[in-house]
Design an enzyme around this catalytic site. Structure first.
Site, short mmCIF file in Angstrom:
data_model
loop_
_atom_site.label_atom_id
_atom_site.label_comp_id
_atom_site.label_asym_id
_atom_site.label_seq_id
_atom_site.Cartn_x
_atom_site.Cartn_y
_atom_site.Cartn_z
N CYS A 126 4.23 10.55 3.00
CA CYS A 126 3.08 9.80 2.49
C CYS A 126 1.99 9.57 3.53
CB CYS A 126 3.54 8.45 1.93
SG CYS A 126 4.71 8.61 0.56
N LYS A 263 3.66 -6.66 -20.73
CA LYS A 263 4.94 -5.97 -20.57
C LYS A 263 5.50 -6.02 -19.15
CE LYS A 263 4.22 -2.64 -24.33
NZ LYS A 263 4.12 -1.19 -24.69
N ALA A 283 5.67 -0.69 -8.82
CA ALA A 283 5.72 0.45 -7.89
C ALA A 283 4.51 1.34 -8.16
CB ALA A 283 7.01 1.23 -8.09
N CYS A 413 3.23 3.70 5.15
CA CYS A 413 4.61 4.04 5.48
C CYS A 413 4.90 5.47 5.04
CB CYS A 413 5.58 3.08 4.80
SG CYS A 413 5.37 2.96 3.00
#
EC number: 2.3.1.9
Length: 427
Positions: A126, A263, A283, A413
């Protein structure tokens, strides 16, 4: 000086041991001095990106290399320089399976740069896009090049499935998803990145409701930023051509509009069924996109008569245990601040990549920084996370979002327990 010159000219056999040692030390000092030239200042003169497409969404018909070409071409046009001025290019790209040889080379030539342009593809998971900027900066600092392009690209929609080579076993074959295998799995503990996030949540006592609240805030900030035109200077439109149909022009990020806040608290956890905290909502998502920056030395900016947007002040990498990757940016960011002698209070804006809401919450907690200065226009949870692109995206966003004189620190990260961080100052 005349005596020293005579010593250096005299034959080795005619010198005493003491004189020989003195001559060696003189030459060592001489060599050390000339090997440490002053580093050149590196500036950012443009930073552009494509909109971020949802998984199998608006940009899914375009490979990563095409998205990279669009971002590179846009960055060069914004910089207002001839393409021939770009001496070299680095692009981050993680999921390279099926893309063909040398993805960055494809992206660069697709953008119309000269055949003579050297190209390198960077894979630091990433952090790839940011690492590409860091490596380009190093090349510029030492005077190896004077104008470069750096960034990142990813099309997660086009990542293939694979099977092991060999004879076909009885009962059929097993296909593996390269998104999961090469992008989202901790190879050391053989668990998904999300399970690593659960481990950090437990260690730092970060509850699910905190992560859900953070995710909702990310979506809210992204929506507000788009409505206020905050991304206008960095996002360039992408035209998608479909045979037999009218062209579709994609002008804005797709992901932030695909949310139902009612939701969010009801979703099941994904990686840990009992007492889990990480869900599909808090996420980041699977996405497509590319970002590119034109970097050059300050001297080159003067020569080309371009106005820099920002200067690159410092950068660093850090690494921890692979399972603890969510907290690795803490160490990279701390190293940067220490290197330049700044305090966290000196930073006007922080970009901490939202691989998971947990990552940002952990970094805020450990660094003890003001949440109101972090990801003020949303992040990867709401905008999307094309993994090879994101590191370049957050540096590019700081370049446009900061006010003159302000410092911005971007950190991200990466799988394997690593992280990268970069400090820039708006000019």
């Amino acid at each position: 000086m005349a005596v020293l010159a005579a010593l250096l000219r005299s034959g080795a056999r005619s010198r005493s041991p003491l004189l020989r040692r003195l001559v060696q030390e003189i030459r060592y000092v001489e060599r050390s001095y000339v090997s440490k030239p002053t580093l050149k200042e590196v500036v950012i003169v443009s930073a552009t990106r494509t909109p971020i497409g949802s998984f199998l969404g608006s940009l899914s018909l375009l490979p990563a290399t095409k998205l990279g070409s669009i971002a590179i071409q846009g960055a060069i046009e914004k910089a207002g320089i001839p393409k021939e001025e770009v001496k070299e290019a680095y692009m981050g790209n993680v999921l390279q399976g099926g893309e063909g040889q040398a993805p960055t080379r494809q992206a660069v030539l697709g953008a119309g740069l000269p055949i003579s342009t050297p190209c390198t593809t960077i894979n630091k998971v990433c952090a790839s896009g940011m690492k590409a900027i860091m490596m380009a900066s190093q090349s510029l600092m030492c005077g190896h090049q004077d104008v470069m392009v750096a960034g990142g690209m990813e099309s997660m929609s086009n990542v293939p499935y694979v099977m092991n080579r060999g004879s076909t076993p009885y009962g059929g074959v097993k296909l593996e998803d390269l998104i999961v295998k090469d992008g989202l799995t901790d190879v050391y503990n053989k668990i998904h990145m999300g399970s690593c996030a659960e481990n950090t949540a437990k260690k730092l006592n970060i509850a699910r409701n905190e992560q859900d609240a953070y995710a909702i805030n990310s979506y809210t900030r992204s929506k507000a930023a788009w409505e206020a035109g905050k991304f206008g200077n960095e996002v360039i439109p992408v035209t998608v051509t479909v045979k037999g149909q009218p062209d579709v022009v994609v002008k804005e990020d797709e992901e932030y509009k695909r949310v139902d806040f009612s939701k969010v608290p009801k979703l099941k956890t994904v990686f840990q069924k009992e007492n889990g905290t990480v869900t599909a909502a808090n996420a980041s998502t699977l996405n497509d996109g590319a970002a590119a920056l034109v970097l050059m030395t300050a001297d080159a900016a003067k020569r080309l008569n371009v106005t820099p947007l920002a200067r690159i002040v410092a950068f660093a990498d850090a690494a921890v245990e692979p399972i603890d990757f969510p907290i690795a940016p803490v160490y990279a960011a701390s190293m940067v601040l220490k290197d330049v002698g700044l305090k966290k209070e000196d930073i006007a804006m922080w970009e901490v990549n939202e691989a998971f809401s947990l990552v940002v919450l952990a970094n805020i907690k450990m660094l003890e920084i003001d949440p109101q200065k972090v990801n003020i226009n949303g992040g990867a949870v709401s905008l999307g996370h094309p993994i090879g692109m994101s590191g370049a995206r957050i540096v590019g966003h700081l370049t446009h979002a900061l006010k003159q004189g302000e410092y911005g620190l971007a950190s991200i990260c990466n799988g394997g327990g690593g992280a990268s961080a970069m400090l820039i100052q708006k000019l």
